[in-house]
Structures are given as C-alpha cells and as structure tokens.
Write an enzyme that holds these catalytic residues in place. Structure first.
Site, PDB file in Angstrom:
ATOM      1  N   HIS A 118       4.473  -4.512   5.967  1.00 13.16           N
ATOM      2  CA  HIS A 118       4.032  -3.694   7.098  1.00 13.16           C
ATOM      3  C   HIS A 118       2.948  -4.367   7.938  1.00 13.16           C
ATOM      4  O   HIS A 118       2.591  -3.863   9.011  1.00 13.16           O
ATOM      5  CB  HIS A 118       3.558  -2.320   6.627  1.00 13.16           C
ATOM      6  CG  HIS A 118       3.817  -1.224   7.605  1.00 13.16           C
ATOM      7  ND1 HIS A 118       3.794   0.110   7.268  1.00 13.16           N
ATOM      8  CD2 HIS A 118       4.125  -1.252   8.933  1.00 13.16           C
ATOM      9  CE1 HIS A 118       4.066   0.847   8.343  1.00 13.16           C
ATOM     10  NE2 HIS A 118       4.256   0.045   9.362  1.00 13.16           N
ATOM     11  N   ASP A 152       5.057   6.954   6.775  1.00 18.23           N
ATOM     12  CA  ASP A 152       4.570   6.090   5.701  1.00 18.23           C
ATOM     13  C   ASP A 152       3.893   6.921   4.620  1.00 18.23           C
ATOM     14  O   ASP A 152       3.272   7.948   4.916  1.00 18.23           O
ATOM     15  CB  ASP A 152       3.560   5.102   6.297  1.00 18.23           C
ATOM     16  CG  ASP A 152       3.322   3.860   5.469  1.00 18.23           C
ATOM     17  OD1 ASP A 152       3.455   3.923   4.241  1.00 18.23           O
ATOM     18  OD2 ASP A 152       2.975   2.813   6.060  1.00 18.23           O
ATOM     19  N   HIS A 212       1.404   5.672   3.132  1.00 17.30           N
ATOM     20  CA  HIS A 212       0.032   5.187   3.228  1.00 17.30           C
ATOM     21  C   HIS A 212      -0.479   5.279   4.663  1.00 17.30           C
ATOM     22  O   HIS A 212       0.309   5.311   5.612  1.00 17.30           O
ATOM     23  CB  HIS A 212      -0.045   3.731   2.754  1.00 17.30           C
ATOM     24  CG  HIS A 212       0.570   3.506   1.406  1.00 17.30           C
ATOM     25  ND1 HIS A 212       1.908   3.181   1.245  1.00 17.30           N
ATOM     26  CD2 HIS A 212       0.039   3.569   0.170  1.00 17.30           C
ATOM     27  CE1 HIS A 212       2.171   3.057  -0.053  1.00 17.30           C
ATOM     28  NE2 HIS A 212       1.053   3.286  -0.724  1.00 17.30           N
ATOM     29  N   ASP A 243      -2.529   2.868   5.957  1.00 18.18           N
ATOM     30  CA  ASP A 243      -2.664   1.489   6.454  1.00 18.18           C
ATOM     31  C   ASP A 243      -3.852   1.362   7.395  1.00 18.18           C
ATOM     32  O   ASP A 243      -3.802   0.687   8.421  1.00 18.18           O
ATOM     33  CB  ASP A 243      -1.375   1.019   7.134  1.00 18.18           C
ATOM     34  CG  ASP A 243      -0.223   0.895   6.136  1.00 18.18           C
ATOM     35  OD1 ASP A 243      -0.492   0.827   4.926  1.00 18.18           O
ATOM     36  OD2 ASP A 243       0.938   0.876   6.570  1.00 18.18           O
ATOM     37  N   HIS A 248      -1.139  -5.850   4.506  1.00 17.32           N
ATOM     38  CA  HIS A 248      -0.144  -4.822   4.844  1.00 17.32           C
ATOM     39  C   HIS A 248      -0.718  -3.414   4.732  1.00 17.32           C
ATOM     40  O   HIS A 248      -0.076  -2.453   5.166  1.00 17.32           O
ATOM     41  CB  HIS A 248       1.129  -4.981   4.005  1.00 17.32           C
ATOM     42  CG  HIS A 248       1.038  -4.471   2.599  1.00 17.32           C
ATOM     43  ND1 HIS A 248       2.161  -4.112   1.864  1.00 17.32           N
ATOM     44  CD2 HIS A 248      -0.008  -4.280   1.760  1.00 17.32           C
ATOM     45  CE1 HIS A 248       1.803  -3.717   0.661  1.00 17.32           C
ATOM     46  NE2 HIS A 248       0.501  -3.809   0.575  1.00 17.32           N
ATOM     47  N   ASP A 283       7.964   2.843   7.422  1.00 12.30           N
ATOM     48  CA  ASP A 283       7.863   2.150   6.142  1.00 12.30           C
ATOM     49  C   ASP A 283       8.778   2.875   5.161  1.00 12.30           C
ATOM     50  O   ASP A 283       8.654   4.094   4.985  1.00 12.30           O
ATOM     51  CB  ASP A 283       6.408   2.195   5.663  1.00 12.30           C
ATOM     52  CG  ASP A 283       6.143   1.340   4.432  1.00 12.30           C
ATOM     53  OD1 ASP A 283       7.045   1.241   3.568  1.00 12.30           O
ATOM     54  OD2 ASP A 283       5.032   0.790   4.324  1.00 12.30           O
ATOM     55  N   ASP A 291       8.675   3.085   2.137  1.00  7.93           N
ATOM     56  CA  ASP A 291       8.004   3.780   1.041  1.00  7.93           C
ATOM     57  C   ASP A 291       7.540   5.172   1.455  1.00  7.93           C
ATOM     58  O   ASP A 291       7.009   5.920   0.636  1.00  7.93           O
ATOM     59  CB  ASP A 291       6.867   2.950   0.447  1.00  7.93           C
ATOM     60  CG  ASP A 291       5.616   2.845   1.316  1.00  7.93           C
ATOM     61  OD1 ASP A 291       5.377   3.707   2.164  1.00  7.93           O
ATOM     62  OD2 ASP A 291       4.857   1.869   1.123  1.00  7.93           O
ATOM     63  N   GLU A 332       9.213  -3.085   4.873  1.00  5.55           N
ATOM     64  CA  GLU A 332       8.982  -3.017   3.425  1.00  5.55           C
ATOM     65  C   GLU A 332      10.257  -2.865   2.591  1.00  5.55           C
ATOM     66  O   GLU A 332      10.209  -2.386   1.457  1.00  5.55           O
ATOM     67  CB  GLU A 332       7.979  -1.906   3.071  1.00  5.55           C
ATOM     68  CG  GLU A 332       6.577  -2.130   3.622  1.00  5.55           C
ATOM     69  CD  GLU A 332       5.761  -3.198   2.882  1.00  5.55           C
ATOM     70  OE1 GLU A 332       6.266  -3.734   1.870  1.00  5.55           O
ATOM     71  OE2 GLU A 332       4.635  -3.490   3.333  1.00  5.55           O
TER      72      GLU A 332
END
Length: 300
Positions: free
Chosen positions: A100, A123, A125, A127, A140, A227, A229, A272
C-alpha cells in the site's frame, strides 16, 4: 466514469517485510482483469509495470525508522510520473499493487489535477503512521499520512508539492486495526472514519450512502484506494497483514456497485494482493470481481 482505462502495475514489496506482494499485479492480470473489463466495454491500455529500484542484497536499511526509504521514495516518484501522464491524457488510472505504500505515488500523480480530490480509503488499517509513531518502520503503514503532508519530506514532497489531499476530503471504510498515534491524528484532523463497528451497526448501504453524500459536494474527483485486507481473511487470505472480523465479499461488492452508481470515482488502485500467501489465487480473483462491480458489473 471514464470509459478509457490505463492500467499500471507496481511490483512494490519494499514498504513491508513479507515477500511476494510484488507479484500482485501479475496475479491480478492472471485472474482475468483485462478480459473482465473489456467485456464491460471499456477500452484498456495496459501500460505494464513500473520498474522498482531494489536495495542491495541482504540489506533492509532503515533511515529515521523508515524501511527502504530511498527505494520506496524513488519507486513512488516513478509511479507518480506515469499516473500524471495518464490523467493528463484524460484517462482513468487503474493502479495494481504491490504493497500500500504505492498510494503515495498514485495520489501524487493524481492530486495535482484537482483542487479538492476526495479519497475513499477501503482498508483494515488507517495507514496514518509516521517514522515517529510506527511500531515497525514499514512505509506501507504510512501512505495516507504522507499524502496529507505528514512524514518524511522524501515521501511527502513527491513531484515537489504537498499536501496532496486534505483530511476533510478523506473517508476511511472498514478500519479495525488502528495504532494509538493514528487514533490521535484522526481525532486532531477530524477525519471521517467508518470502523467495522459502524459497518456492523449501520449496515454497508448506509455507510456508503453517507460516504457518497459526504464527498459529493466537497470534492471535484474521488480516488478509491482499496486494500484487500479490508476484507475478512476468510474472503481474501492472500494479504500480508490480515485482521479478523473484516468486510464480507458481498458487502464489498455492494460498496463497489454503489460507487459505480454514484459515478464519482475518477481513479482507483487495488493493493496488497500477495499470491505467495494466497489460496489458488483467490484474493486476486476477489480483486478482479470487485473491479467488475466498480465498473458496472452486477452480481447475478
């Protein structure tokens, strides 16, 4: 949405420590992305992959708690230059990761063409780390902060301008793993975040309705940074930082369908995908399916 798509692969694995995510663009293409989008009557220019500089063998250097800083910065610059050219030609940039960290380059190339670029950060996360706040030093986990102008100047100043985006023009969807420094930054900047708690309590239709309405009047273009994830690991196992309790396959397709209906997305990246960690290219196939929905396909 623009009918002419330019695809750029970014085989970047230097923003984190798990090898294999550099093969993500190939895995996504192998899963039939080009054919799927051509069936939807899009004109596709596959521009191939950006050449990513490599650190010396057995060297994973940290500068200011930033792993592979120079190589990630250079790779991001090369991506930004290519994305800038795509937007200049009036085409839709569709970027394939790679980890990412590539979002720094993508946004640098796009945001210079907009006064108020909006971003949907799909996402697990935030980030939003920096070298000071990151537990790992993995870049990332920093691209959204960098794009807001927060972080090391080698990253924030890609293409010689900053910030790329404004915090009030960002919506994070699906967050469920936020570091303490990220929580503080979100609070300070007043950023709009739909965590999994909101998704569960409100439902994805309401989350996306509010996201679309929030960005509709304040932005002149919207970038989707997705992303894999963000989805639950049962749905997308081939990612480097899986977090249980994520978005479902169906919720994600609905989100993409609603974004297509809004006709507000002007650029996108899917990141990702790590085929080394995957099960029979399942995660790449999920990415391609989500692209289908984003570009107008309906699940039967």
């Amino acid at each position: 949405m623009n009918n002419h798509l330019s695809v750029i692969g970014v085989p970047m694995d230097l923003g984190q420590m798990r090898r294999g995510v550099d093969m993500g663009p190939s895995a996504i293409r192998y899963a039939g992305m080009i054919e799927r989008l051509e069936e939807l009557k899009y004109v596709i220019d596959d521009l191939g992959d950006i050449d990513i500089p490599r650190p010396e063998r057995n060297q994973s250097e940290k500068l200011d708690n930033l792993r592979n800083l120079n190589e990630v910065a250079e790779g991001s610059h090369r991506l930004a230059v290519e994305v800038d050219k795509v937007v200049e030609k009036g085409r839709f940039p569709l970027v394939l990761g790679g980890d990412h960290s590539i979002a720094m380059g993508t946004l640098a190339g796009i945001a210079k063409h907009y006064e108020n670029l909006g971003v949907i950060w799909y996402d697990a996360h935030g980030d939003l780390n920096t070298g000071d706040s990151s537990p790992s030093g993995n870049i990332h986990g920093m691209p959204l902060a960098v794009s807001l102008g927060i972080g090391h100047e080698k990253l924030t100043n890609i293409l010689d301008y900053q910030p790329k985006i404004k915090p009030e023009n960002v919506v994070i969807v699906g967050a469920r793993s936020l570091d303490e420094g990220e929580r503080v930054l979100i609070e300070e900047k007043g950023m709009k975040v739909f965590t999994m708690h909101e998704v569960d309590s409100m439902g994805m239709p309401k989350v996306m309705e509010e996201t679309i309405q929030y960005l509709k009047d304040r932005t002149d273009g919207v970038h989707l940074s997705l992303d894999l994830d963000g989805l639950d690991p049962n749905e997308a196992p081939g990612v480097g930082t899986p977090v249980m309790g994520g978005l479902s396959y169906r919720e994600s397709h609905l989100a993409m369908e609603m974004l297509y209906q809004s006709q507000m997305i002007t650029s996108a990246e899917f990141v990702e995908v790590n085929p080394i960690l995957d099960e029979k290219n399942k995660t790449a196939s999920v990415a391609v399916g989500l692209m289908g929905s984003l570009f107008g396909e309906k699940l039967k």
